[in-house]
Design a protein around this motif. Structure first.
Motif, short mmCIF file in Angstrom:
data_model
loop_
_atom_site.label_atom_id
_atom_site.label_comp_id
_atom_site.label_asym_id
_atom_site.label_seq_id
_atom_site.Cartn_x
_atom_site.Cartn_y
_atom_site.Cartn_z
N GLY A 184 0.81 -1.21 0.00
CA GLY A 184 0.00 0.00 0.00
C GLY A 184 0.84 1.26 0.00
O GLY A 184 2.06 1.24 0.23
N ALA A 185 0.17 2.38 -0.24
CA ALA A 185 0.85 3.68 -0.27
C ALA A 185 1.39 4.05 1.11
O ALA A 185 2.51 4.57 1.23
N ALA A 216 8.92 -2.76 -5.02
CA ALA A 216 7.72 -3.59 -5.20
C ALA A 216 6.45 -2.78 -4.94
O ALA A 216 5.45 -2.95 -5.65
N CYS A 217 6.48 -1.90 -3.94
CA CYS A 217 5.32 -1.05 -3.66
C CYS A 217 5.03 -0.10 -4.81
O CYS A 217 3.87 0.09 -5.21
N ALA A 219 5.78 -0.54 -7.94
CA ALA A 219 5.27 -1.34 -9.06
C ALA A 219 3.81 -1.71 -8.83
O ALA A 219 2.99 -1.63 -9.77
N SER A 220 3.47 -2.12 -7.62
CA SER A 220 2.09 -2.51 -7.34
C SER A 220 1.13 -1.34 -7.47
O SER A 220 0.05 -1.47 -8.07
N LEU A 221 1.52 -0.19 -6.94
CA LEU A 221 0.64 0.99 -7.02
C LEU A 221 0.46 1.46 -8.46
O LEU A 221 -0.64 1.84 -8.86
N LEU A 222 1.52 1.40 -9.25
CA LEU A 222 1.39 1.78 -10.65
C LEU A 222 0.50 0.79 -11.40
O LEU A 222 -0.32 1.19 -12.24
N GLY A 223 0.66 -0.49 -11.12
CA GLY A 223 -0.08 -1.51 -11.84
C GLY A 223 -1.57 -1.48 -11.57
O GLY A 223 -2.37 -1.77 -12.46
N GLN A 224 -1.97 -1.12 -10.34
CA GLN A 224 -3.40 -1.11 -10.03
C GLN A 224 -4.00 0.28 -10.06
O GLN A 224 -5.16 0.46 -9.75
N ILE A 249 4.94 -7.02 -12.81
CA ILE A 249 5.36 -5.65 -12.50
C ILE A 249 6.10 -5.61 -11.16
O ILE A 249 7.11 -4.91 -11.01
N ILE A 250 5.63 -6.39 -10.18
CA ILE A 250 6.29 -6.41 -8.87
C ILE A 250 7.68 -7.04 -9.00
O ILE A 250 8.62 -6.64 -8.31
N THR A 251 7.84 -8.01 -9.89
CA THR A 251 9.16 -8.57 -10.15
C THR A 251 10.11 -7.50 -10.66
O THR A 251 11.28 -7.42 -10.25
N CYS A 252 9.62 -6.64 -11.57
CA CYS A 252 10.44 -5.51 -12.05
C CYS A 252 10.80 -4.58 -10.90
O CYS A 252 11.93 -4.08 -10.81
N GLY A 253 9.85 -4.34 -10.00
CA GLY A 253 10.12 -3.45 -8.87
C GLY A 253 11.16 -4.02 -7.92
O GLY A 253 12.03 -3.28 -7.42
N ALA A 254 11.10 -5.33 -7.66
CA ALA A 254 12.08 -5.95 -6.76
C ALA A 254 13.49 -5.89 -7.35
O ALA A 254 14.45 -5.55 -6.64
#
Length: 785
Positions: A184-185, A216-217, A219-224, A249-254
């Motif tokens: 989350g944000a 990862a955060c 990436a997740s926020l951008l993706g959703q 996307i989270i894999t890219c963020g990690a």
């Protein structure tokens, strides 16, 4: 939450529910040092309870499998070339934005840490020069106390999931486990501010783990499309609002977070491939590499800008950079002996570190059960102890005269940078222990890695440094602040590596600084059990390919030795938290049991008809917690009779979608294709739709019908009941499944079309052994031989 069994008997159900409620109400950290943090219900298909942040949470799996229903097939057939290009372009755009934002945030974190810690240390040194030692101590302790308090308060009251490194939870997520509130944000902002405060406070932790979580955060926020409460609902954003694309996307963020921590783009990609990602493909490799390339460009641009003096004290520091490209690395066959020794030491110490840290984390959970105040006091106690050691221990070291060949501006120095800190020494002398302790952690790594300095450090100082950071590394990890394991392990490993280099000095041509690098690599491999990614990260740090052979040898030896004693540190943390992570390799005894035998010990599978009554759907959803149901059609076969066949698998979320949109039929019939497309879109099918308690259905609607065929996944992954559990586990993990249908070997009028449905919990070793104790006995007897 994902369960795969129905309620069997009322008494059993009541006892199970009471046990789960007690597990929720009881503090999960109130067990003794010898008990697991979470007392699991050791029955097949038990409900997974995991410790996420400070709460016991019910854990669900993720739907990584492509749901090939009629809506998906229609959308796939009707997509224009422009839509396909738009989808691909948006994926690359998100990968670019993930790298850009991760690089910017990493730079801002480094800027803040270097300036806060730098000005603090300059003020402390100013008091020491004036012999006002108590004022220097109170200043350093007070600033560290305030910074630690800020980081702890944020984690305790606003985002408990921001504490710790976050890498184990990311591993679990990419393995298929949904970890609530991790991306989350609020978690991201607390992670950023908390890591600045914790690292600037001089605690023995790094910002590498938090950077992986921050990436990862992002990436997740951008993706959703943003936080849950303020999510952007644009159609082109909703393309990625599904578990499968979010995983990529989270894999890219990690990988971007690792790259931002070490300025190692290839190492970041390999870290994601080797350590965190369970599922991989070539397209994902390209995108992660693109993201890390963007991170490196951003970091390089900021570093060039800051070299002009526009960033305060941030300049050459801020990133762990050890450039030995100008140093000749010479070694002979005889040098392989000390290299082998350092690898063995790293494996033994790494496994010992994992074992003791495991015990410390249990002890901390006993302390933390007292509540939020106990967590705050624990963090502040560690901060006070750390400050006292960092400030007081340099007084134990004797002053060393400067090398006459050194430039006056290099030895001794009173500033923040430099290998020769004056501390309280007379003119022309320096304090080697203050060089390592009274500085930022990044500068301490840079100093102890320094080459061509054979007489810079004394054995006594390095022993004190090693013992101190062993103690701090064990007692700092686990407090309620964002923390990373990389830097503490690097500091410990470099200390005993340099000590070994000093002992082997007359017998080897390898520089002491290179021994420090090898020591750090060996301890990281011995604790984290990584090889390929670590090797590339250290090569990118040192910028010297000549180190490749001996680095590979050290990593291989350390990992092999460590594996003989215990699992990696991340696997230990996953087990402590109760996250149902599926390992890559099945147990040998899993070949002695079939999936049909697993299905037999489960309650009968719940099936739905292709055209089902609304009341039956509501009843099934209210009385079970399954997340998928087999859809079965009855057909009349000439000369055979009535036969049942499996049409596919329908998800609980899709049944809830049908009920919410009230897509009901007055009579039992199949729907036309246009009727389905008029009511649903493929984007609707990709999202999750709450719980059954949020749905209101009238009595008249209960008697109506629903055609489930258009929403049913007609191509679920199936296995025959005679397949071994070992083979099924490999398929389940590699494909990224949530449900696996078990079909009978023979078909006939009296044979049920579905034997059972297996999920993650059914394939976990301890669940299988609890249902089949004889397997554990045979396994133990084989191990005893």
């Amino acid at each position: 939450m994902e369960k795969d069994s129905e309620k069997m008997a009322e008494t059993t159900t009541t006892s199970n529910m009471e046990e789960q409620v007690n597990q929720q109400e009881r503090d999960p950290e109130s067990n003794s040092l010898h008990q697991p943090l979470l007392k699991r219900n050791r029955t097949l298909s038990s409900s997974p309870l995991a410790l996420v942040g400070t709460k016991v949470s019910y854990i669900e799996s993720l739907d990584y499998e492509i749901n090939e229903n009629d809506l998906f097939k229609h959308d796939w057939r009707t997509r224009s070339q422009a839509q396909v290009l738009q989808y691909v372009f948006l994926k690359w755009l998100l990968a670019f934005l993930v790298g850009l934002l991760t690089g910017v945030i990493a730079t801002l974190i480094n800027l803040a840490v270097e300036n806060i810690a730098g000005y603090k240390l300059l003020a402390v040194v100013h008091y020491i020069e004036r012999k006002r030692y108590m004022m220097g101590f109170f200043l350093m302790t007070g600033v560290n106390f305030i910074l630690t308090l800020m980081a702890t308060l944020l984690c305790v009251f606003f985002a408990p999931t921001a504490a710790g490194p976050g890498i184990p939870e990311i591993k679990a997520y990419l393995n298929g486990v949904d970890t609530p509130n991790m991306y989350g944000a609020t978690t991201m902002f607390v992670k950023i501010i908390g890591s600045i405060g914790a690292v600037a406070a001089g605690l023995d932790l790094g910002k590498e783990g938090p950077l992986v979580h921050i990436g990862a955060c992002i990436a997740s926020l951008l993706g959703q499309g943003g936080p849950d409460n303020y999510r952007i609902r644009w159609k082109w954003i909703r393309y990625f609002n599904n578990d499968r694309d979010r995983r990529d996307i989270i894999t890219c963020g990690a990988s971007s977070g690792v790259c931002a921590a070490f300025r190692a783009p290839v190492g970041g990609v390999l870290f994601a491939l080797e350590e965190v990602a369970t599922w991989w493909r070539s397209a994902l490799l390209w995108r992660t590499f693109f993201s890390t390339a963007v991170v490196v460009v951003v970091l390089r641009a900021f570093m060039e800008y800051c070299k002009e003096g526009e960033c305060g004290l941030f300049g050459e520091g801020g990133l762990i950079m050890f450039d030995v490209s100008g140093v000749s690395v010479n070694y002979h066959v005889v040098d392989l002996i000390p290299v082998t020794v350092i690898g063995i030491i790293g494996g033994v110490l790494g496994s010992l570190y994992n074992y003791v840290l495991h015990k410390v984390l249990r002890l901390y959970n006993l302390i933390n059960e007292k509540g939020k105040l106990a967590k705050i006091l624990l963090s502040l106690t560690v901060s006070l102890f750390t400050s006292a050691c960092l400030y007081g221990l340099p007084f134990l070291a004797s002053c060393t005269p400067c090398d006459p060949s050194a430039v006056d501006s290099e030895c001794p120095t009173t500033g923040r940078m430099g290998n020769f800190k004056k501390f309280n020494c007379p003119k022309g002398h320096y304090n080697d222990l203050a060089t390592l302790l009274l500085t930022t952690n990044d500068d301490a790594v840079r100093n102890i890695f320094s080459t061509n300095t054979p007489s810079e450090y004394r054995v006594f100082s390095l022993v004190i440094f090693f013992i101190l950071y062993c103690i701090l590394g064990l007692f700092t990890f686990g407090i309620a602040v964002p923390s990373g394991l990389f830097l503490p392990i690097i500091l410990m490993g470099s200390a005993y590596g340099r000590l070994l280099g000093m002992a082997m000095g007359p017998y080897t041509t390898i520089d002491q600084g290179l021994f420090a690098v090898l020591g750090a690599a060996s301890l990281m491999a011995g604790s984290m059990r990584m090889t390929v990614s670590l090797c590339v990260i250290f090569l990118e740090l040192t910028n010297n390919l000549l180190l490749l052979p001996i680095t590979m040898l050290v990593l291989l030896i350390s990992k092999s030795v460590g594996d003989c004693f215990n699992p990696s540190i991340y696997e230990i943390i996953l087990d402590l938290k109760g996250l149902p992570f599926l390992e890559a390799h099945p147990e040998p005894w899993m070949r002695n049991i079939t999936v049909g035998e697993l299905a037999d010990v489960k309650p009968p599978v719940v099936t739905l008809s292709g055209i089902e009554k609304v009341g039956r759907i509501v009843e099934v959803l209210r009385n079970t917690t399954h997340n998928a149901f087999a859809v079965v059609d009855n057909t009349l076969v000439p000369t055979v009779g009535q036969m049942s066949e499996v049409h596919g698998l329908i998800l609980r979320a899709h049944l809830l979608l049908v009920l919410k949109k009230k897509w009901f039929l007055q009579e039992r019939r199949r729907t036309e294709e246009w009727e389905v497309r008029e009511k649903f879109t493929w984007v609707d099918v990709a999202e999750r739709w709450g719980t059954i308690e949020e749905v209101a259905v009238t009595k008249e609607e209960m008697e109506m019908y629903v055609d489930l065929h258009p929403l049913t996944n007609t191509t679920p992954y199936t296995v025959v009941e005679t397949m071994s559990v070992a083979k099924a586990l490999v398929q389940f993990r590699q494909v990224g499944l949530r449900h696996m249908l078990v079909l009978p070997k023979y078909h006939g009028p009296s044979v049920p079309p579905v034997v059972g449905i297996l999920t993650r919990q059914d394939l976990r070793a301890h669940n299988i052994l609890s249902a089949f104790p004889h397997l554990e006995k045979s396994h133990a007897s084989k191990k005893g031989r």
